[in-house]
Design an enzyme around this catalytic site. Structure first.
Site, PDB file in Angstrom:
ATOM      1  N   SER A 104      78.825 106.105  38.394  1.00 21.80           N
ATOM      2  CA  SER A 104      78.673 104.640  38.365  1.00 21.80           C
ATOM      3  C   SER A 104      79.792 103.964  37.581  1.00 21.80           C
ATOM      4  O   SER A 104      79.804 102.750  37.430  1.00 21.80           O
ATOM      5  CB  SER A 104      77.322 104.256  37.754  1.00 21.80           C
ATOM      6  N   ASN A 107      69.393 106.527  29.143  1.00 22.95           N
ATOM      7  CA  ASN A 107      68.330 105.677  29.702  1.00 22.95           C
ATOM      8  C   ASN A 107      68.097 104.459  28.805  1.00 22.95           C
ATOM      9  O   ASN A 107      67.810 103.355  29.283  1.00 22.95           O
ATOM     10  CB  ASN A 107      67.010 106.458  29.812  1.00 22.95           C
ATOM     11  N   THR A 159      66.368  61.497  55.192  1.00 21.04           N
ATOM     12  CA  THR A 159      65.332  62.525  55.242  1.00 21.04           C
ATOM     13  C   THR A 159      65.430  63.059  56.671  1.00 21.04           C
ATOM     14  O   THR A 159      65.746  62.291  57.595  1.00 21.04           O
ATOM     15  CB  THR A 159      63.912  61.968  54.975  1.00 21.04           C
ATOM     16  N   HIS A 160      65.228  64.314  56.847  1.00 20.84           N
ATOM     17  CA  HIS A 160      65.383  64.962  58.164  1.00 20.84           C
ATOM     18  C   HIS A 160      66.783  64.728  58.735  1.00 20.84           C
ATOM     19  O   HIS A 160      66.963  64.718  59.944  1.00 20.84           O
ATOM     20  CB  HIS A 160      64.335  64.463  59.167  1.00 20.84           C
ATOM     21  N   SER A 191      93.910  75.915  60.322  1.00 20.53           N
ATOM     22  CA  SER A 191      93.616  76.836  61.419  1.00 20.53           C
ATOM     23  C   SER A 191      94.931  77.436  61.906  1.00 20.53           C
ATOM     24  O   SER A 191      95.961  76.762  61.956  1.00 20.53           O
ATOM     25  CB  SER A 191      92.941  76.074  62.557  1.00 20.53           C
ATOM     26  N   LYS A 246      93.788  70.922  62.208  1.00 22.21           N
ATOM     27  CA  LYS A 246      92.569  71.206  61.441  1.00 22.21           C
ATOM     28  C   LYS A 246      92.745  71.162  59.934  1.00 22.21           C
ATOM     29  O   LYS A 246      93.749  71.588  59.382  1.00 22.21           O
ATOM     30  CB  LYS A 246      92.038  72.585  61.821  1.00 22.21           C
ATOM     31  N   ASN A 301      89.939  72.270  57.232  1.00 20.02           N
ATOM     32  CA  ASN A 301      88.561  72.784  57.213  1.00 20.02           C
ATOM     33  C   ASN A 301      87.988  72.953  55.800  1.00 20.02           C
ATOM     34  O   ASN A 301      88.718  73.305  54.877  1.00 20.02           O
ATOM     35  CB  ASN A 301      88.519  74.147  57.914  1.00 20.02           C
ATOM     36  N   GLU A 348      81.989  76.146  52.920  1.00 17.69           N
ATOM     37  CA  GLU A 348      81.266  77.045  53.832  1.00 17.69           C
ATOM     38  C   GLU A 348      80.992  78.385  53.159  1.00 17.69           C
ATOM     39  O   GLU A 348      79.926  78.973  53.331  1.00 17.69           O
ATOM     40  CB  GLU A 348      82.074  77.230  55.118  1.00 17.69           C
ATOM     41  N   TYR A 385      62.344 106.229  33.706  1.00 12.14           N
ATOM     42  CA  TYR A 385      63.677 106.052  34.285  1.00 12.14           C
ATOM     43  C   TYR A 385      63.828 106.897  35.548  1.00 12.14           C
ATOM     44  O   TYR A 385      63.398 108.051  35.605  1.00 12.14           O
ATOM     45  CB  TYR A 385      64.776 106.451  33.278  1.00 12.14           C
ATOM     46  N   GLN A 412      70.155 102.877  38.460  1.00 14.24           N
ATOM     47  CA  GLN A 412      71.601 102.713  38.303  1.00 14.24           C
ATOM     48  C   GLN A 412      72.117 101.628  39.249  1.00 14.24           C
ATOM     49  O   GLN A 412      73.140 101.004  39.010  1.00 14.24           O
ATOM     50  CB  GLN A 412      72.280 104.052  38.595  1.00 14.24           C
ATOM     51  N   LYS A 422      73.099  97.431  38.767  1.00 12.32           N
ATOM     52  CA  LYS A 422      74.259  96.778  38.168  1.00 12.32           C
ATOM     53  C   LYS A 422      75.141  96.041  39.168  1.00 12.32           C
ATOM     54  O   LYS A 422      75.589  94.928  38.883  1.00 12.32           O
ATOM     55  CB  LYS A 422      75.071  97.805  37.368  1.00 12.32           C
TER      56      LYS A 422
HETATM   57  N1  ARG Z   1      74.586 105.555  34.743  1.00  9.99           N
HETATM   58  C1  ARG Z   1      73.178 105.606  34.503  1.00  9.99           C
HETATM   59  C2  ARG Z   1      72.566 104.240  34.905  1.00  9.99           C
HETATM   60  O1  ARG Z   1      73.276 103.319  35.073  1.00  9.99           O
HETATM   61  C3  ARG Z   1      72.879 105.883  33.096  1.00  9.99           C
HETATM   62  C4  ARG Z   1      71.614 106.588  32.888  1.00  9.99           C
HETATM   63  C5  ARG Z   1      71.655 107.979  33.345  1.00  9.99           C
HETATM   64  N2  ARG Z   1      70.498 108.670  32.918  1.00  9.99           N
HETATM   65  C6  ARG Z   1      70.136 109.837  33.466  1.00  9.99           C
HETATM   66  N3  ARG Z   1      69.096 110.352  33.004  1.00  9.99           N
HETATM   67  N4  ARG Z   1      70.774 110.337  34.484  1.00  9.99           N
HETATM   68  O2  ARG Z   1      71.384 104.118  35.079  1.00  9.99           O
END
Ligand code: ARG
Length: 449
Positions: A24, A110, A157-158, A286, A292, A294, A299, A326, A331, A334
């Site tokens: 990660s 964790n 409205t509408h 464009s 154009k 735009n 958008e 956990y 993971q 994020k």
């Molecule tokens: N990279 C992990 C996460 O974002 C960290 C925790 C990993 N813990 C484990 N027991 N594998 O969640």
């Protein structure tokens, strides 16, 4: 792949596909400084508990400080580590040797990852509140401009002509939305309940009850101190991602509000409406049609709301049915979290820039204000003031509007005799005055300005 934080019980090497699939660091590197803040406090706690000597603590602290300085200069860690926690550990080991191995005493990723993610959220919500405030100022600035201050336009409205409204009220509606968003962010950031000391799930044997107290005193960032809370349930601490879902939820609401503002401006800038001119610096062209200009920025803001909702659904679905505590699924919280912050932050910034350049087309807007339909409700109130029940007045004016459409004649052109056929209360010289945008907006007394 660099050294892992685990592996003692394994006799085989991890398959490279697994390493690639499970890592990660390519996104959680953004947690680096926050993880270090936790580690610095943890070192002090280990020292107090007698697991590290003062000399050892200082060595570790100095090593972490130098890493901290590196990130401040924009350093991005290499991606050959499982995650950011592993990277920091490996770097420490390079700097202080086996002493680094002591840092993980009573720790689990964790626990660390929740701590670091909450700190990220605290910092990111703080910055975003400021960015949102800048957009509020840009909108206020636009509505207070001399030429816009008293500008009245048709309200819808509408998407059909409804009643005249002040531009400043129209824009003020978006300010109200953004202010609610800012207070939602404020609420979430002050209720993050930042904890450390939950271990992998069951707590730690080290200074358990005092861990939090010490943590608070060892966190150097003053504003964070009040947010540090004791671990009251370690299983919940490591497996709670409500805060991620709540924040993405609030960011989705912001994105929804911005998509509405974007849509209003898209519609207003069409040739058909021609209410407003967006500056060329905030438009695109464009490759095929040379004429154009735009509103792509707007958008994309409209489109990104979909991405935000996707991120919210992704986080909610990731958590659905997860057994305590956990699980690695977590993971995956994020990317949607970071992505949501990044999108909303750029939207707020680009919109503030675009808003400042807007020029309203007063003469075109005035043409639209000639539509008598916009004043039909005011005519109803005119009759109500003459003691006709609202429903009856509504029907009378409805019939009058119908007559005007069918005979292609303006109400204010009708002779008094004809008007009196609809209601004997009509006095022509009184009603002709009502087809006036200023009189219309000023007659609305229920708004606290
Ligand atoms: N990279 C992990 C996460 O974002 C960290 C925790 C990993 N813990 C484990 N027991 N594998 O969640």
């Amino acid at each position: 792949m660099a050294k892992k934080l685990w592996g003692g019980r394994f006799s085989k090497k991890t398959d490279p596909l697994v390493e690639e699939f499970t890592k990660s660091i390519q996104y959680d590197y953004k947690l680096m400084n926050f993880d270090i803040i936790g580690s610095l406090a943890h070192i002090k706690i280990l020292c107090k508990a007698g697991y590290l000597s003062s000399m050892e603590s200082s060595k570790l602290e100095n090593a972490l400080d130098s890493l901290f300085k590196k990130i401040k200069k924009g350093f991005k860690p290499p991606v050959n580590n499982e995650d950011i926690h592993t990277y920091i550990q490996n770097e420490l080991q390079k700097k202080v040797g086996d002493l680094a191995l002591k840092l993980h005493t009573a720790r689990s990723r964790n626990d660390q990852v929740v701590f670091a993610t909450k700190l990220y959220c605290y910092a990111a919500t703080g910055t975003l509140q400021k960015t949102a405030n800048s957009l509020v100022s840009a909108i206020k600035g636009l509505s207070l401009k001399k030429e816009n201050k008293d500008l009245i336009l048709p309200g819808f409205t509408h998407l059909q002509h409804a009643q005249p409204v002040y531009l400043r009220d129209y824009l003020g509606a978006y300010i109200s939305m953004l202010k609610r968003d800012i207070s939602r962010l404020e609420f979430l950031s002050t209720n993050l309940n930042i904890t450390l000391g939950a271990g992998a799930l069951a707590g730690t044997p080290i200074m358990s009850s005092k861990y939090n107290e010490n943590l608070k005193s060892y966190i150097m960032e003053e504003d964070l101190k009040g947010l540090i809370k004791p671990v009251t349930n370690s299983l919940d601490s490591v497996s709670d991602r409500d805060f991620v879902i709540e924040i993405i939820g609030v960011l989705s609401i912001v994105a929804m509000h911005l998509s509405r503002l974007a849509e209003d401006l898209i519609i207003w800038s069409t040739k058909e409406f021609d209410f407003v001119e967006i500056d060329e610096a905030f438009c695109t062209g464009s490759s095929l049609m040379p004429q154009k200009k735009n509103p792509d920025v707007l958008e994309l803001i409209r489109g990104y709301a979909g991405r935000l909702y996707g991120n919210l659904i992704s986080a909610l679905t990731m958590m659905k049915g997860l057994p305590l505590t956990y699980n690695r699924d977590m993971q995956l919280d994020k990317e949607p979290l970071f992505n949501s912050f990044e999108i909303v932050s750029s939207e707020l910034k680009v919109l503030a820039g675009l808003i400042k350049t807007l020029k309203f087309n007063k003469s075109k807007i005035e043409e639209y204000l000639e539509d008598e339909g916009l004043y039909a409700t005011d005519l109803v109130y005119y009759l109500v003031d003459k003691k006709i029940p609202f429903k009856e007045a509504h029907t009378i004016i409805g019939k009058l509007v119908r007559y005007s459409i069918d005979n292609d004649i303006q109400i204010k052109e009708l002779p008094e005799g004809l008007l009196k056929k609809f209601s004997d209360k009509f006095v022509k010289k009184e009603i002709v005055k009502l087809f006036d945008p200023l009189i219309s907006v000023k007659s609305k007394k229920s708004i606290k300005r």
